[in-house]
Design an enzyme around this catalytic site. Structure first.
Site, mmCIF file in Angstrom:
data_model
loop_
_atom_site.group_PDB
_atom_site.id
_atom_site.type_symbol
_atom_site.label_atom_id
_atom_site.label_comp_id
_atom_site.label_asym_id
_atom_site.label_seq_id
_atom_site.Cartn_x
_atom_site.Cartn_y
_atom_site.Cartn_z
ATOM 1 N N ASP A 164 9.403 28.389 -32.363
ATOM 2 C CA ASP A 164 10.545 28.766 -33.191
ATOM 3 C C ASP A 164 10.127 28.551 -34.649
ATOM 4 O OD1 ASP A 164 13.272 29.321 -33.901
ATOM 5 O OD2 ASP A 164 13.533 27.172 -34.204
ATOM 6 N N ASP A 212 14.024 23.352 -31.581
ATOM 7 C CA ASP A 212 14.703 22.154 -32.085
ATOM 8 C C ASP A 212 15.490 21.411 -31.016
ATOM 9 O OD1 ASP A 212 16.963 23.649 -31.673
ATOM 10 O OD2 ASP A 212 17.423 23.954 -33.794
ATOM 11 N N CYS A 250 0.844 -1.200 0.000
ATOM 12 C CA CYS A 250 0.000 0.000 0.000
ATOM 13 C C CYS A 250 0.874 1.242 0.000
ATOM 14 C CB CYS A 250 -0.925 0.012 1.212
ATOM 15 S SG CYS A 250 -0.057 0.334 2.766
ATOM 16 N N CYS A 274 3.621 1.524 2.571
ATOM 17 C CA CYS A 274 4.870 0.847 2.232
ATOM 18 C C CYS A 274 5.735 1.747 1.344
ATOM 19 C CB CYS A 274 4.587 -0.459 1.483
ATOM 20 S SG CYS A 274 3.592 -1.645 2.409
#
Length: 742
Positions: A431, A630, A18, A21
């Site tokens: 761009d 890019d 769970c 843990c």
């Protein structure tokens, strides 16, 4: 930023049950000396740890916290992990069936009155047998809960196992006490809860099996990517072609790929040509034409011709391996919205234990008779119905599916925050070169003058540009090749810096360059002036060709739009985003591109280091900004934006340079990423709301808050069923994302 000395390790944490843990394991790993960051994924049962630390140290630390860990390295360990989980599922299913059958039998004998009364020797013997049968169900079907609870107790923590173990253990222990000492509880001797303990274990096991099966589907994107990896390669060595394991291919090897085969590693084609299906990496359905000099990516599929290529990247350096690693990291990361659940999960189980104690005390002090029965029923119901599993799964299960879905569409998301932020963007900055346009000059207009032909203009221009490496020269040479005009052989070649070239052809001086080159050499432009102005307005760069002092023609060169840029920009605008173009190009060219694509606002003549300033200005004005570039030249602007989108083929630094990488290089990927972000965040909110609402409503009902008004108490068996189904519901809801189409 990871330093050179730091490494990243992936661990398989086998016995987390769970969110509690997860919290324990994450705190344990983070406290290890040398660990820089640790992310634990409950949905995938893995941990990703970065730092200057050995994997053995990490495994040892997890073991000290009471959990079992193993190092995941390479695909063999991944396959082993999948095999272990498949075996665990089969084992859990078997335990569910056996526990369910025995629990059903216990329910029948408990509810039908066929057993003798407890106040007889035969009755005590019969109910003693039922107690032992129930104990078998608890050990066989629910042993993992008791082991987990014991581990948590030793580590001074509590988790879901603690709740289930206490709830079912108390029900069995109380009932067994009544069987052994029926006189000790007076009139309550008839109230036994063996069937409650057995049915709860069977139901929770069933819920766990259903959840595990559904959860296995969330990582299908990773499995498909791993499935792209071929096992062997046909390498040319010593003049002979030999099939070798993929692990034996080294950079520089020449590899043969035949029609229908997967390309084994990254490389560059040296001989032959083909069409290559790159859809699993880029999301682009149309095969890409490949020839000598073109890059190929490992994992893609050769559709038609046979070719040879030289291996450039192998093993973990291939684009596919890096993509798989990026998707895994993103699936393990947590968006901001998920950290709320983490904080709640850390205190959830102790809060439930306190709620159970409070329930006991409330019924003891204020409840009607039989108080002991009411105390027991309500406290067990509170312990059982609480479900930290649903809370712990709510975020990571959706992130896993969402990131995987994005990868299927050629969108690589780097982390959970980028996944969440993409859906909140208000402005997209684009761009121009390589993002909106194709990023390479192309001849788009040829106008012969003075009796020359188009072929004459191109072949003579190609002769002048034959020795140049300038991008415009490449465009002219490519156009001449397509039109069939062989480059003319020129002599006395001379480059005129910043203006063009000069040479001699057929005894005449020939010039190729800009307007100033023509004017300086006494060439009369005439109608060329008007054409220069007209072509420039449409964003073209104009190159003049002159022969023997007379204008022979002009060539218009431009960087054409990508075929889908205009459509993608329109799509972004319809999504309510402000679309802005940011470029270092001149205002005339920028204006022409903006007009052609339907972009209303553009900023031109911006130097590379000034792009990040423009992003900062937009953010200062309250915009949540996405920057698309890019991934190399635009790195500062990408880093400065709320979300950076790198346009890239996936074979270079673009994979590492931004929050999100668009593998197929299309602006539609930006819209897809935003749509997937919105769908994923909405799914997370649904899961979190469901988990919070479930526990907010269920715990008070289990405690008996409705009893004064309706006389109704929640049967612990119903609580067990609800608890088992809550996690399954969260996982099933997350899996709906698998069918989402952006």
């Amino acid at each position: 930023m990871k330093t050179a000395s730091e490494t990243t390790h992936r661990l398989h944490i086998k016995d987390m049950s769970c969110a509690g843990c997860v919290d324990t394991v994450q705190r344990t790993l983070s406290s290890v000396s040398g660990v820089k960051s640790a992310e634990v994924n409950f949905a995938d049962k893995t941990a990703t740890v970065t730092g200057e630390v050995s994997p053995d140290t990490l495994v040892s630390a997890v073991g000290g916290a009471g959990y079992t860990a193993s190092v995941l390295k390479g695909e063999d360990s991944e396959s082993e992990k999948e095999s272990e989980e498949a075996e665990l599922y089969r084992d859990l299913l078997k335990r569910t069936i056996i526990s369910g059958v025995l629990a059903a039998f216990i329910v029948v004998v408990s509810m039908t009155g066929i057993l003798p009364a407890l106040d007889t020797a035969a009755g005590r013997l019969s109910w003693g047998a039922v107690s032992l049968l129930t104990l078998f169900v608890l050990i066989y079907g629910g042993g993992r809960f008791f082991k987990g609870a014991l581990k948590s107790f030793r580590n001074h923590s509590a988790n879901m196992d603690t709740l289930v173990a206490i709830g079912t253990g108390v029900a069995w222990a109380y009932s067994t006490f009544v069987v052994l000492f029926p006189g000790a509880v007076g009139d309550l001797a008839g109230h036994l809860y063996f069937e409650t303990a057995a049915i709860i274990i069977a139901l929770i096991d069933l819920g766990g099996a259903l959840e595990m099966r559904a959860r296995g589907k969330t990582s299908e994107a990773i499995k498909r990517l791993i499935g792209l990896k071929p096992r062997t390669a046909r390498v040319v060595r010593g003049g002979a072609e030999t099939d070798v394991p993929i692990s034996e291919v080294v950079p520089g090897d020449v590899v043969r790929v035949r029609p229908g085969e997967k390309i084994p590693v990254d490389g560059v084609i040296t001989d032959g040509s083909s069409q290559v299906d790159e859809s699993m990496l880029t999301g682009e359905p149309m095969p890409a034409e490949k020839g000598a000099g073109d890059e190929v990516v490992g994992g893609t599929i050769n559709k038609s011709g046979s070719f040879l290529f030289r291996a450039t990247r192998v093993g973990e350096e291939t684009a596919l391996a890096r993509i798989i690693e990026m998707v895994r990291k993103a699936q393990n990361s947590k968006p901001a919205i998920g950290r709320l659940a983490d904080r709640v999960s850390g205190i959830f189980v102790p809060s439930v234990l306190l709620a159970a104690v409070f329930t006991l005390l409330a019924w003891f002090n204020f409840g009607p008779e039989p108080r002991l029965t009411y105390m027991l029923v309500t406290a067990i119901a509170v312990l059982i119905i609480a479900c930290p599993c649903a809370l712990g799964l709510a975020t990571p299960i959706s992130v896993m599916v969402g990131v995987g879905k994005a990868a299927e569409h050629g969108v690589l998301i780097r982390n959970g925050d980028a996944l969440q932020q993409a859906g909140r963007l208000t402005a997209i900055v684009l761009d121009k070169t390589g993002t909106i346009t194709q990023g390479r000059p192309v001849v788009t207009a040829v106008e012969p003058l003075g009796g020359t032909s188009e072929e004459d203009v191109l072949s003579l221009a190609a002769g002048l540009e034959a020795g140049s490496e300038h991008p415009l020269a490449e465009a002219v040479l490519e156009a001449a090749k397509i039109k069939g005009g062989a480059p003319r052989e020129v002599t006395s070649f001379e480059a005129v810096s910043g203006h063009g070239v000069k040479a001699v052809y057929d005894g005449k001086t020939v010039l190729l360059g800009n307007r100033k080159l023509m004017v300086d050499n006494g060439v009369t432009l005439g109608e060329g002036e008007a054409r220069l102005e007209e072509l420039s307005r449409t964003g073209k760069t104009v190159v003049f060709l002159a022969s023997g002092g007379a204008l022979a023609g002009l060539i218009g060169i431009s960087d054409p739009l990508k075929p889908d840029s205009k459509e993608a920009v329109e799509r972004l605008k319809k999504m309510g985003l402000k679309v802005i173009m940011l470029t270092g190009d001149n205002r005339v060219t920028a204006g022409a591109v903006a007009k052609e694509t339907g972009i209303d606002e553009f900023i031109a003549e911006v130097l590379p280091d000034g792009k990040s300033d423009e992003i900062s200005k937009l953010r200062a004005n309250g915009e949540i900004v996405g920057m698309v570039g890019d991934g190399i030249n635009d790195a500062p602007a990408l880093a400065g934006a709320d979300v950076g989108f790198a346009i890239g083929s996936g074979t270079d630094v673009a994979i590492e340079s931004a929050d999100i990488t668009l593998m197929r290089g299309s602006l539609h990927g930006v819209a897809d990423a935003i749509k997937i972000s919105n769908a994923t965040v909405r799914n997370i909110k649904e899961n979190l709301f469901g988990a919070f609402a479930y526990n907010t409503l269920a715990i008070p009902v289990a405690a008996g808050v409705l009893f004064p008004f309706t006389g109704m108490l929640l049967d612990p068996i119903i609580a067990g069923a609800a608890m088992a189904l809550s996690s399954f519901t969260v996982v099933t809801n997350a899996n709906r994302l698998r069918w989402f189409k952006p």
